[in-house]
Structure formats: C-alpha cells, structure tokens
Scaffold this active site. Structure first.
Site, PDB file in Angstrom:
ATOM      1  N   ASP A  20       0.882  -1.362  -0.038  1.00  6.59           N
ATOM      2  CA  ASP A  20       0.390   0.226  -0.469  1.00  6.59           C
ATOM      3  C   ASP A  20       1.107   1.410   0.247  1.00  6.59           C
ATOM      4  O   ASP A  20       2.039   1.686   1.291  1.00  6.59           O
ATOM      5  CB  ASP A  20      -1.192  -0.406   1.326  1.00  6.59           C
ATOM      6  N   ASN A  51       0.075   4.194  -0.341  1.00  6.33           N
ATOM      7  CA  ASN A  51      -0.817   5.913   0.218  1.00  6.33           C
ATOM      8  C   ASN A  51      -1.470   5.782   1.027  1.00  6.33           C
ATOM      9  O   ASN A  51      -2.253   7.087   1.917  1.00  6.33           O
ATOM     10  CB  ASN A  51      -0.877   6.391  -0.564  1.00  6.33           C
ATOM     11  N   ASP A 106      -4.196   3.996   2.407  1.00 12.05           N
ATOM     12  CA  ASP A 106      -5.683   3.885   3.341  1.00 12.05           C
ATOM     13  C   ASP A 106      -5.587   2.274   2.476  1.00 12.05           C
ATOM     14  O   ASP A 106      -6.796   1.224   2.970  1.00 12.05           O
ATOM     15  CB  ASP A 106      -6.238   4.375   1.635  1.00 12.05           C
ATOM     16  N   ASP A 162      -1.402  -0.430  -4.296  1.00 13.28           N
ATOM     17  CA  ASP A 162      -1.774   0.402  -5.306  1.00 13.28           C
ATOM     18  C   ASP A 162      -0.777   0.294  -6.179  1.00 13.28           C
ATOM     19  O   ASP A 162       1.016  -0.547  -5.574  1.00 13.28           O
ATOM     20  CB  ASP A 162      -2.120   1.311  -4.770  1.00 13.28           C
ATOM     21  N   ASP A 178      -2.596  -8.806 -17.302  1.00 11.99           N
ATOM     22  CA  ASP A 178      -3.768 -10.273 -17.036  1.00 11.99           C
ATOM     23  C   ASP A 178      -4.890  -9.320 -17.931  1.00 11.99           C
ATOM     24  O   ASP A 178      -5.249  -7.703 -18.153  1.00 11.99           O
ATOM     25  CB  ASP A 178      -4.674  -9.278 -16.007  1.00 11.99           C
ATOM     26  N   ASP A 216      -7.192 -14.562 -18.903  1.00  9.70           N
ATOM     27  CA  ASP A 216      -8.032 -16.020 -18.467  1.00  9.70           C
ATOM     28  C   ASP A 216      -8.591 -16.330 -18.869  1.00  9.70           C
ATOM     29  O   ASP A 216      -9.724 -15.786 -19.451  1.00  9.70           O
ATOM     30  CB  ASP A 216      -8.628 -14.195 -17.256  1.00  9.70           C
ATOM     31  N   GLU A 222      -4.364 -19.188 -19.623  1.00  8.37           N
ATOM     32  CA  GLU A 222      -4.867 -20.168 -18.356  1.00  8.37           C
ATOM     33  C   GLU A 222      -5.861 -21.113 -18.939  1.00  8.37           C
ATOM     34  O   GLU A 222      -7.206 -20.537 -19.246  1.00  8.37           O
ATOM     35  CB  GLU A 222      -5.682 -19.038 -17.577  1.00  8.37           C
ATOM     36  N   HIS A 272      -2.703 -16.768  -7.056  1.00 14.03           N
ATOM     37  CA  HIS A 272      -4.485 -16.047  -6.170  1.00 14.03           C
ATOM     38  C   HIS A 272      -5.172 -16.762  -6.533  1.00 14.03           C
ATOM     39  O   HIS A 272      -6.587 -16.507  -5.219  1.00 14.03           O
ATOM     40  CB  HIS A 272      -4.358 -14.571  -7.378  1.00 14.03           C
ATOM     41  N   ASP A 273      -5.234 -18.056  -6.845  1.00 14.38           N
ATOM     42  CA  ASP A 273      -6.751 -18.659  -6.792  1.00 14.38           C
ATOM     43  C   ASP A 273      -6.484 -20.076  -5.958  1.00 14.38           C
ATOM     44  O   ASP A 273      -7.512 -20.629  -6.135  1.00 14.38           O
ATOM     45  CB  ASP A 273      -6.859 -18.985  -8.495  1.00 14.38           C
TER      46      ASP A 273
HETATM   47  C1  GLC Z   1      -9.312 -16.551 -13.309  1.00 11.93           C
HETATM   48  C2  GLC Z   1      -8.932 -16.170 -12.315  1.00 11.93           C
HETATM   49  C3  GLC Z   1      -9.693 -15.806 -11.214  1.00 11.93           C
HETATM   50  C4  GLC Z   1     -10.827 -14.949 -11.581  1.00 11.93           C
HETATM   51  C5  GLC Z   1     -11.747 -16.088 -12.956  1.00 11.93           C
HETATM   52  C6  GLC Z   1     -12.605 -15.056 -13.144  1.00 11.93           C
HETATM   53  O1  GLC Z   1      -9.517 -18.229 -13.395  1.00 11.93           O
HETATM   54  O2  GLC Z   1      -7.307 -16.109 -12.138  1.00 11.93           O
HETATM   55  O3  GLC Z   1      -9.283 -14.878 -10.512  1.00 11.93           O
HETATM   56  O4  GLC Z   1     -12.368 -15.130 -10.987  1.00 11.93           O
HETATM   57  O5  GLC Z   1     -10.819 -15.978 -13.987  1.00 11.93           O
HETATM   58  O6  GLC Z   1     -11.551 -14.117 -14.113  1.00 11.93           O
HETATM   59 CA    CA Z   2      -3.517   2.375  -1.215  1.00 14.21          CA
END
Ligand code: GLC
Ligand code: CA
Length: 530
Positions: free
Chosen positions: A21, A23, A25, A29, A98, A195, A236, A308-309
């Site tokens: 972060d 700034n 908040d 970012d 992305d 994605d 993906e 992240h999934d």
């Molecule tokens: C992909 C992304 C995931 C997202 C999904 C829908 O699987 O990695 O985080 O929720 O697509 O966009």
């Molecule tokens: Ca921020």
C-alpha cells in the site's frame, strides 16, 4: 521473439490489492509496486505478471472489468501506471498484464447498454436467452444464467453474476477486444496472461460452456496479428498432451504457452474445498511427464506452485509447520530448476504459508462466500470453516507481511482491506532475511543459478530417480551439467547418483548419495574441464 529467449524469463506474480500500500488507505496500489521494484530486482526476477488493475467494482477483485483502458481508482491513475512500467523497464523488468477476455463487469458501459433493451446496439455483445436453456453452472456456484428484468431474458455468466460473458461470435466484440490488446501493446506492455481464455468459445449444441470449436480462430485473431505477435502470451487453459500443441505450437500464431494445471489436480476431489491427498511421488511423475512432453513437442512449460486462486503449495501439498523452511526451499529447487518459465507468486519467496481464521466473516472472496452459503445448511460450522480455511482463495490474497512493524509493513492505515495474516508475526520477509534459514536467500541462489547456467535454462532433462520418496534429475547442456536432488516428506537413503561439486542446499553441505532428512534438497554441478 524466438521461443528459446523466453527461457530467460523469470516471472513474479503481483496481486495488487495485497502487495504493498503506497498511500496508506489500507489497499495495495501501483505506487506501492513501484516502490518495491528494487526489491524484485534483488530477488532476481525479470518480469511481472500483474493481476487486473483496471477499473472495476470488485465483485471478483478486478477480474470484473468496467473499463479496459483505465486504472482502478484504489490502485492509482494511468500516470502512476506509466511511471510503474517505465521504472520496470529501466530495471530490465518486463510487464505482463492480465487480460480478461471472457467477461466484463456488469457495470461496464457495454453491459449497461446491452441490458437496457433488446434493440440496443450493444445487446448482442453478450449472450442472452428467453428461457434458461441448460443446466450450466457458474464456476462460483449456482446457475450460470441470471434474469434481466428490462429485457425479460437471461444472460450467461460463467463466473459471478457481476461478470456477464461476452458474445465472441459477434465480430464487434472481437474487434473491441483486439483494440484493447493494441492499446496496451501501444503503451509498452510485454505480454498478457489470458484469464480463462478457453471460455471465450462455447458450444451450445454439445453443451460445452468452454472449449468451443471457434477458440483457435478467436485466439489467432487476438494474438496472431503482425502488430502484436511479438508479445508474450500465457493462457489460463489447462490442456492435455493431445491438445496442447494446437494452442501453443510454434507455428500456430496463438499463444506462447499455457498454464498446465496437472500438478495442481493430483488427488483432487471434485470439490476444491475438500482437502486433496497429494502424493509427492505422483507429483514427481507428473513433472517428469510434462518435461518430456514439452521436449518432444517443442513447447514451453510454465513452472509454478502458487497463484491467487489456490492455497499455498507448501500448505496444501507439503508441511508448513514442522518443515516450513525445508519444504519452501525444496519446492523452489524442484520446480524452478526444471525446464520452463518460472512464475513465482508474491510472498512465496519467503515461505508464506496459509493463514487460519475462525469465522466466515474473516473471508472476502466471492467463491468462498458462495460456497459457505451453499453449504451452511448441510455441514456443521466446524467442518465448513475447516474446508474454507483449506480451499479459500483468500489464503493467498492476504496483505503481504514484509516486516515486523504495524500491519507487517504492508500499510500505514488503521485497517487493511482484508484481515492480516494470522502467522505474520512469525513469517515475514524481514524475519526471514535475518534468519540463517532464509527462504528468500535460497530463492536468490536458485534464480541466480538459472540466470548463469545454460543447462538450467536450455538444457535437456533427465530423471535420475530410482525409487519413490525423492526426486533427482539432471539438466545438461554441452559441458554444463547440474544435478538436483529433492527428498520428500520422509527420510530416504539415496544411492547411485554422481558425486559432483556441491553448489547449495537447504541443509548442511553434503554428498549426493546418502541419507536425506525430510524435504532436504541439494544442487550439484559437474566440474567443467578447462
Ligand atoms: C481466473 C482468475 C480468477 C478469476 C476467474 C474469473 O480463473 O484467475 O481469479 O476469478 O478467472 O475471471
Ligand atoms: Ca493504497
């Protein structure tokens, strides 16, 4: 760019909300990212994949885009983005954005127009039916069809209700999405992570919500064009041995590579929230299989354990308590010295494990909340919270723990957008780097070896494992020969390996043969004749 050159890339994935972060908040970012570029350089990566930072109402943390050409207010401005990319490029770091092609946000102006009337010129940008035509399920639970009052129709959403699927059969949609690609390429981006790309083509007749037969045509239209064919693309879309070359074969003009997820699926049940029984010998066999397929078919493989999934690999497929350091470093050596392009997820480089929370109110992710709601009448609270702690995407989305300070150095705010990591006091970068057992230092050594060794980047792969319980492989290129030994969760007696020079490992200096302790790993090199 010749394919071989991509083997020099080492990619770091940033989930911007949780990274840093700038700034105060409470939300990560772009300026926070820019402030950490020297750190990334020091780690040894040379490319960043940035999860979506576009305008979005955040029903799926940015994967629901309401303006493809602008930055989410919480993350900063387009000028901040321009400064970020130029600071990246100044350090030799490439930027992979992305690219979410399957759906927009329901707040995107196209959808707002589209849903207002059947006659609206944007109506055909999305997929509509008078009646629910099939039992397609959203990947986040529930029917994939949602009623729209204004037009008295249903629209398709493969993901959240706030993520309507675009109608790729409409040439105007394809033109718009090509223009989005061109816009960012024009701004200097080096690549795209695409994605759920295989969802853009559906086959209603065959009942397939993804992998329709126009997929290849659409992907060629996006990325096969002369103006953009120099950019890197990773899809993906996890294809098997037979289909993979159709989408990322060198002659295809489609993708550079894909994320192949076989090693994520070992022992997996249908339900991602139910703990999978991941056998490490099966993992080894899967990695060996894919090294061989990619060699045979001249394909680029992607090397990754975290994103992240999914939960952190050391937590769901290792031991993040007793052997956290050993496990994090063993997986680092095992994956990132194979042939392919490494992708490292933020925080993985200091061995971030999964956190643990007592209540559903501690979670934010749409998939998790939907799962809770769908199961709360069927399972005990204890069972359900246990499953959620295991499978929630929030596991890898908590604010990163950089230091021992307030909010573990993520932010100066009073409150952060999501709960702090429950193990942040024990596992953070500052602490890791002060420790003799530093995961970060091990990552640095591994990546430095990748950079320096042709065998690791370009060399052939040879499996030297003779029995279950460990993984030993050689990488060979001309006179450069490297041996990687990774022991699994028990003790193993390993024999039959060449006795080469010890480079580094996660235990004491040792010879390649002998007794290994749990998750012990060591890397050796054949002395070169001068
Ligand atoms: C992909 C992304 C995931 C997202 C999904 C829908 O699987 O990695 O985080 O929720 O697509 O966009
Ligand atoms: Ca921020």
């Amino acid at each position: 760019m010749p394919r071989r050159d991509y083997l020099d890339w080492i990619v770091y994935q940033i989930y911007p909300r949780s990274f840093c972060d700038g700034n105060g908040d409470g939300i990560g970012d772009l300026n926070g990212i820019t402030a950490k570029l020297d750190y990334l350089k020091m780690l040894g990566v040379n490319a960043v994949w940035l999860s979506p930072c576009y305008k979005s109402p955040n029903c799926d943390n940015g994967y629901d885009i309401s303006d493809y050409r602008d930055i989410m207010d919480e993350f900063g401005t387009l000028d901040d983005w321009k400064r970020m990319i130029s600071e990246m490029h100044a350090r030799g770091i490439k930027l992979i954005m992305d690219f979410v092609a399957n759906h927009t946000s329901s707040e995107h102006v196209w959808f707002k127009e589209a849903r207002s009337s059947r006659e609206n010129p944007f109506h055909d940008y999305y997929i509509w039916r008078d009646e629910i035509p099939n039992d397609w399920q959203s990947c986040f639970g529930g029917s994939a069809w949602e009623y729209n009052e204004e037009t008295e129709e249903y629209y398709l959403h493969s993901f959240a209700v706030g993520q309507p699927d675009l109608n790729w059969e409409n040439p105007k949609v394809r033109e718009e999405m090509c223009a989005v690609v061109d816009y960012w390429v024009g701004m200097g981006v080096d690549g795209f992570r695409c994605d759920v790309l295989n969802f853009i083509s559906k086959d209603f007749a065959k009942g397939k919500i993804c992998d329709g037969d126009r997929l290849h045509e659409y992907v060629k239209e996006l990325f096969g064009r002369e103006e953009v064919k120099h950019v890197f693309t990773v899809g993906e879309c996890s294809y098997g041995e037979n289909e993979i070359a159709d989408i990322c074969g060198e002659d295809r003009k489609e993708l550079t590579c894909i994320f192949q997820f076989d090693h994520f699926c070992i022992g997996k049940t249908e339900d991602k929230f139910v703990k999978a029984d991941l056998n490490l010998n099966d993992l080894r066999k899967t990695l060996v299989k894919w090294q061989n397929i990619c060699e045979r078919k001249n394909l680029l493989y992607t090397l990754f354990t975290d994103n992240h999934d999914n939960a952190h690999y050391i937590s769901r497929a290792g031991n993040d308590l007793q052997f956290r350091y050993e496990c994090a470093t063993a997986y680092c050596a095992m994956f990132y010295l194979l042939k392919g392009i490494p992708f490292i997820y933020q925080g993985q480089e200091w061995g971030t494990p999964d956190p643990h929370y007592p209540s559903i109110t501690d979670f934010c992710d749409v998939e998790t909340i939907n799962y809770y709601d769908a199961h709360k009448d069927k399972l005990s609270e204890e069972e359900l919270i246990g499953r959620i702690n295991f499978g929630s995407r929030d596991n890898t989305r908590r604010p990163l723990c950089w230091t021992n300070d307030k909010n573990y150095g993520f932010s100066s705010a009073e409150r952060t957008w999501s709960n702090l990591h429950t193990r942040g006091g024990e596992v953070n970068l500052e602490q890791d780097r002060e420790s003799e057992k530093s995961v970060f230092a091990f990552y640095q050594k591994t990546l430095a070896l990748r950079k320096e060794s042709e065998a690791i980047r370009f060399g052939s792969f040879e499996d030297c494992t003779e029995k279950d319980g460990y993984f030993a492989y050689k990488r060979v290129c001309g006179g450069d020969e490297i041996l990687v030994v990774v022991n699994f969760d028990g003790e193993s007696e390993i024999a039959g390996l060449p006795e080469w020079e010890y480079l580094f490992g996660n235990g004491q200096k040792r010879s390649a043969n002998g007794r290994y302790s749990p998750f012990e790993t060591a890397v050796y090199r054949k002395r070169r004749k001068i």
